[in-house]
Design a protein around this motif. Structure first.
Motif, PDB file in Angstrom:
ATOM      1  N   TYR A  42       0.834  -1.198   0.000  1.00 43.10           N
ATOM      2  CA  TYR A  42       0.000   0.000   0.000  1.00 43.10           C
ATOM      3  C   TYR A  42       0.873   1.254   0.000  1.00 43.10           C
ATOM      4  O   TYR A  42       1.908   1.299   0.676  1.00 43.10           O
ATOM      5  CB  TYR A  42      -0.882   0.055   1.262  1.00 43.10           C
ATOM      6  N   LEU A  43       0.431   2.255  -0.721  1.00 44.61           N
ATOM      7  CA  LEU A  43       1.005   3.593  -0.621  1.00 44.61           C
ATOM      8  C   LEU A  43       0.378   4.248   0.612  1.00 44.61           C
ATOM      9  O   LEU A  43      -0.844   4.341   0.715  1.00 44.61           O
ATOM     10  CB  LEU A  43       0.681   4.393  -1.888  1.00 44.61           C
ATOM     11  N   ASP A  44       1.217   4.657   1.542  1.00 43.23           N
ATOM     12  CA  ASP A  44       0.734   5.135   2.841  1.00 43.23           C
ATOM     13  C   ASP A  44       0.557   6.652   2.816  1.00 43.23           C
ATOM     14  O   ASP A  44       1.534   7.398   2.813  1.00 43.23           O
ATOM     15  CB  ASP A  44       1.731   4.734   3.928  1.00 43.23           C
ATOM     16  N   PHE A  45      -0.703   7.088   2.825  1.00 43.27           N
ATOM     17  CA  PHE A  45      -1.019   8.516   2.837  1.00 43.27           C
ATOM     18  C   PHE A  45      -1.499   8.977   4.224  1.00 43.27           C
ATOM     19  O   PHE A  45      -2.139  10.008   4.331  1.00 43.27           O
ATOM     20  CB  PHE A  45      -2.097   8.824   1.787  1.00 43.27           C
ATOM     21  N   PHE A  46      -1.183   8.196   5.262  1.00 43.27           N
ATOM     22  CA  PHE A  46      -1.597   8.620   6.602  1.00 43.27           C
ATOM     23  C   PHE A  46      -0.470   8.503   7.632  1.00 43.27           C
ATOM     24  O   PHE A  46      -0.537   9.119   8.685  1.00 43.27           O
ATOM     25  CB  PHE A  46      -2.825   7.837   7.057  1.00 43.27           C
ATOM     26  N   GLY A  47       0.541   7.706   7.356  1.00 42.86           N
ATOM     27  CA  GLY A  47       1.735   7.663   8.189  1.00 42.86           C
ATOM     28  C   GLY A  47       1.487   7.352   9.652  1.00 42.86           C
ATOM     29  O   GLY A  47       2.084   7.969  10.532  1.00 42.86           O
ATOM     30  N   GLY A  48       0.597   6.396   9.927  1.00 46.04           N
ATOM     31  CA  GLY A  48       0.326   6.049  11.319  1.00 46.04           C
ATOM     32  C   GLY A  48      -0.191   7.235  12.108  1.00 46.04           C
ATOM     33  O   GLY A  48       0.226   7.482  13.238  1.00 46.04           O
ATOM     34  N   ILE A  49      -1.123   7.985  11.523  1.00 50.39           N
ATOM     35  CA  ILE A  49      -1.686   9.227  12.073  1.00 50.39           C
ATOM     36  C   ILE A  49      -0.590  10.297  12.179  1.00 50.39           C
ATOM     37  O   ILE A  49      -0.279  10.816  13.251  1.00 50.39           O
ATOM     38  CB  ILE A  49      -2.400   9.043  13.437  1.00 50.39           C
ATOM     39  N   LEU A  50       0.037  10.610  11.050  1.00 48.86           N
ATOM     40  CA  LEU A  50       1.031  11.676  10.917  1.00 48.86           C
ATOM     41  C   LEU A  50       2.286  11.432  11.748  1.00 48.86           C
ATOM     42  O   LEU A  50       3.008  12.370  12.092  1.00 48.86           O
ATOM     43  CB  LEU A  50       0.437  13.042  11.301  1.00 48.86           C
ATOM     44  N   THR A  51       2.553  10.173  12.077  1.00 53.07           N
ATOM     45  CA  THR A  51       3.663   9.874  12.976  1.00 53.07           C
ATOM     46  C   THR A  51       4.901   9.384  12.239  1.00 53.07           C
ATOM     47  O   THR A  51       6.024   9.721  12.626  1.00 53.07           O
ATOM     48  CB  THR A  51       3.210   8.843  14.025  1.00 53.07           C
ATOM     49  N   THR A  52       4.740   8.596  11.178  1.00 49.95           N
ATOM     50  CA  THR A  52       5.885   8.222  10.355  1.00 49.95           C
ATOM     51  C   THR A  52       6.177   9.426   9.462  1.00 49.95           C
ATOM     52  O   THR A  52       5.677   9.540   8.353  1.00 49.95           O
ATOM     53  CB  THR A  52       5.595   6.960   9.530  1.00 49.95           C
ATOM     54  N   MET A  53       6.976  10.347   9.985  1.00 53.76           N
ATOM     55  CA  MET A  53       7.116  11.670   9.371  1.00 53.76           C
ATOM     56  C   MET A  53       8.060  11.679   8.171  1.00 53.76           C
ATOM     57  O   MET A  53       7.802  12.364   7.181  1.00 53.76           O
ATOM     58  CB  MET A  53       7.609  12.676  10.407  1.00 53.76           C
ATOM     59  N   THR A  54       9.152  10.939   8.257  1.00 51.80           N
ATOM     60  CA  THR A  54      10.111  10.979   7.162  1.00 51.80           C
ATOM     61  C   THR A  54       9.916   9.799   6.212  1.00 51.80           C
ATOM     62  O   THR A  54       9.686   9.993   5.030  1.00 51.80           O
ATOM     63  CB  THR A  54      11.549  11.010   7.705  1.00 51.80           C
ATOM     64  N   ARG A 382      -8.305   1.519  -0.219  1.00 53.21           N
ATOM     65  CA  ARG A 382      -7.523   0.395   0.272  1.00 53.21           C
ATOM     66  C   ARG A 382      -7.490  -0.737  -0.761  1.00 53.21           C
ATOM     67  O   ARG A 382      -6.426  -1.347  -0.996  1.00 53.21           O
ATOM     68  CB  ARG A 382      -8.109  -0.119   1.584  1.00 53.21           C
ATOM     69  N   ALA A 383      -8.614  -1.020  -1.374  1.00 53.38           N
ATOM     70  CA  ALA A 383      -8.684  -2.090  -2.368  1.00 53.38           C
ATOM     71  C   ALA A 383      -7.749  -1.826  -3.541  1.00 53.38           C
ATOM     72  O   ALA A 383      -7.293  -2.769  -4.207  1.00 53.38           O
ATOM     73  CB  ALA A 383     -10.121  -2.257  -2.858  1.00 53.38           C
ATOM     74  N   SER A 384      -7.455  -0.545  -3.783  1.00 50.59           N
ATOM     75  CA  SER A 384      -6.556  -0.182  -4.889  1.00 50.59           C
ATOM     76  C   SER A 384      -5.148   0.151  -4.419  1.00 50.59           C
ATOM     77  O   SER A 384      -4.335   0.651  -5.195  1.00 50.59           O
ATOM     78  CB  SER A 384      -7.138   1.015  -5.651  1.00 50.59           C
ATOM     79  N   GLY A 385      -4.880  -0.094  -3.130  1.00 54.10           N
ATOM     80  CA  GLY A 385      -3.509   0.049  -2.654  1.00 54.10           C
ATOM     81  C   GLY A 385      -3.149   1.390  -2.063  1.00 54.10           C
ATOM     82  O   GLY A 385      -1.975   1.777  -2.103  1.00 54.10           O
ATOM     83  N   LEU A 386      -4.129   2.098  -1.490  1.00 53.70           N
ATOM     84  CA  LEU A 386      -3.852   3.406  -0.892  1.00 53.70           C
ATOM     85  C   LEU A 386      -4.487   3.471   0.501  1.00 53.70           C
ATOM     86  O   LEU A 386      -5.673   3.173   0.657  1.00 53.70           O
ATOM     87  CB  LEU A 386      -4.429   4.524  -1.769  1.00 53.70           C
ATOM     88  N   LEU A 387      -3.712   3.885   1.498  1.00 54.53           N
ATOM     89  CA  LEU A 387      -4.220   4.046   2.852  1.00 54.53           C
ATOM     90  C   LEU A 387      -4.442   5.524   3.149  1.00 54.53           C
ATOM     91  O   LEU A 387      -3.546   6.349   2.942  1.00 54.53           O
ATOM     92  CB  LEU A 387      -3.243   3.466   3.877  1.00 54.53           C
ATOM     93  N   LEU A 388      -5.641   5.853   3.643  1.00 55.78           N
ATOM     94  CA  LEU A 388      -6.032   7.217   3.995  1.00 55.78           C
ATOM     95  C   LEU A 388      -6.453   7.252   5.452  1.00 55.78           C
ATOM     96  O   LEU A 388      -6.623   6.211   6.091  1.00 55.78           O
ATOM     97  CB  LEU A 388      -7.204   7.684   3.123  1.00 55.78           C
ATOM     98  N   GLY A 389      -6.689   8.467   5.979  1.00 53.16           N
ATOM     99  CA  GLY A 389      -7.261   8.638   7.298  1.00 53.16           C
ATOM    100  C   GLY A 389      -8.609   9.316   7.207  1.00 53.16           C
ATOM    101  O   GLY A 389      -9.052   9.728   6.127  1.00 53.16           O
TER     102      GLY A 389
END
Length: 427
Positions: A42-54, A382-389
């Motif tokens: 998945y391409l992560d567009f939420f970063g564990g609630i803005l926590t995986t910053m870099t 998510r089904a297409s490989g993208l994680l959002l919040g």
């Protein structure tokens, strides 16, 4: 339902929410991508609630953690701690607060809780001003100042909280005003409120409201508030748990969009600085930080291992100008998202700055929030490989987009295309 999901339900509180009808178990990550237990990427567009910053598994951070773990993991604040002192020195300088002192915690909640303790002790008042639609944490004190019903489970509190207009630009009684008149109206509201109450200790505010759906006032609102607050002897606490470290692109701290009268009295931070490690903290000028007349320690705050991670993460962020990348790639992404959603009657607004973007969904033809649509878009993405919040007041109808700050142009384009298809699929 997976076996792990069943086990989770059997031992976890009912209010401990999970995303998706079939929740994900994430097993590893690299860069801006994560993988689940079934091997899906998945391409992560939420970063564990803005926590995986870099970035996920950033080599500089994982190396620093491993090396520190090989020496000593924990000692507490009862002993001198070189990584903690070095990190405090860097944050004190970056904060812009004169004669700054830094206290480390393990979370944003704990950081805000400490800021409230400092402000109320310093001003000898248990009254707090907070913004409507705000979120500041899940402790007993921070839920009591949270202006977002869905995240404030009790009205019982040691604090008296009064809520101020201004955190949401495009809804509420002042939404139709120009930016200048919006600020004037909010300032008048603040003045009127202060004329009907005893002296509050502080105003706490997120420069961009996170859980509230990435809403923000016009630039300059908190500078205008500051004039009023100073006149009444009220401290300003800037909650930078989500906006700090360059995420908004234009500024290193969110308060700098309101900088006419200088930095806040107290600044709180957390989330991204540890790139996944549990780090939070408070910065205040010495007079305020030193006002407590009782002993205090932090067992886990500022631990050698979390400070080693934070030092490496901060160095990487500054050396690679990730604030500039957030401005450039975030600017491209928000314009791309506005373009692909322009024809959608379900999209009320695309807003944000830098890599902190919200898409507000409503029932077509109305101004009514549509949380079911937001949930459906999350599933389709998510089904297409993208994680959002998700977020946005008590209706959670805003898609929250906050990828790691190393996001590339190609990844921004890929994410925007998937999101466009997800909006269409969700219908």
């Amino acid at each position: 339902m997976t076996g792990l999901h069943e086990r989770h339900l059997a031992v976890s509180p009912e209010w401990l929410a999970l995303y998706y009808r079939h929740p994900l178990e994430l097993t590893h990550g690299e860069g801006r991508h994560v993988w689940d237990a079934d091997g899906n990427r998945y391409l992560d567009f939420f970063g564990g609630i803005l926590t995986t910053m870099t970035a996920h598994a950033l080599p500089e951070v994982t190396k620093a953690v491993a090396e520190q773990a090989g020496r000593i993991i924990h000692s507490s604040t009862l002993y001198l701690n070189r990584p903690m002192v070095e990190m405090a020195e860097r944050i004190a300088t970056l904060s812009g607060i004169p004669d700054a002192r830094v206290f480390f915690t393990t979370s944003g909640t704990e950081a805000n809780d400490t800021a409230l303790l400092l402000a109320t002790a310093y001003r000898r008042s248990n009254q707090i001003l907070a913004m409507r639609n705000s979120y500041h944490g899940r402790s007993f004190s921070t839920v009591s100042i949270t202006g977002n019903q869905a995240w404030s489970p009790t009205s019982l509190s040691p604090l008296q909280t009064l809520y101020v207009h201004g955190g949401v630009r495009s809804r509420g009684p002042y939404a139709e005003l120009s930016d200048e008149r919006f600020i004037q109206a909010c300032v008048a509201d603040l003045e009127d409120l202060l004329g009907h109450t005893r002296q509050p200790a502080a105003l706490i505010a997120e420069p961009v409201q996170g859980v509230g759906g990435f809403t923000s006032p016009p630039d300059g609102l908190f500078a205008a508030f500051r004039e009023v607050l100073d006149r009444h002897g009220v401290l300003w606490i800037s909650d930078e748990v989500q906006t700090g470290w360059g995420r908004t692109g234009d500024h290193f701290w969110g308060w700098q969009a309101h900088a006419e009268h200088g930095p806040p009295d107290i600044l709180t931070f957390a989330k991204g600085i540890g790139n996944g490690m549990s780090v939070g903290g408070v910065v205040a000028r010495a007079e305020v930080m030193n006002c407590l007349d009782a002993n205090s320690i932090s067992t886990f705050g500022g631990s050698p291992i979390t400070m080693a991670a934070s030092l490496a993460n901060l160095s990487y962020l500054l050396e690679h100008d990730l604030q500039g990348n957030a401005r450039r790639v975030g600017g491209l992404l928000i314009e791309r998202l506005r373009g692909v959603t322009a024809a959608s009657p379900a999209v009320r607004e695309v807003r944000g700055r830098g890599l902190m973007i919200g898409i507000e969904l409503v029932k077509p033809g109305t101004d009514e929030a549509d949380p079911e649509a937001a949930a459906a878009v999350l599933e389709a993405a998510r089904a297409s490989g993208l994680l959002l919040g998700k977020g946005g007041g008590h209706n959670t109808s805003v898609l929250r987009i906050a990828p790691p700050l190393t996001l590339t142009v190609a990844e921004a384009e890929e994410g925007a295309a998937i999101l466009a298809d997800a909006l269409h699929a969700a219908g």
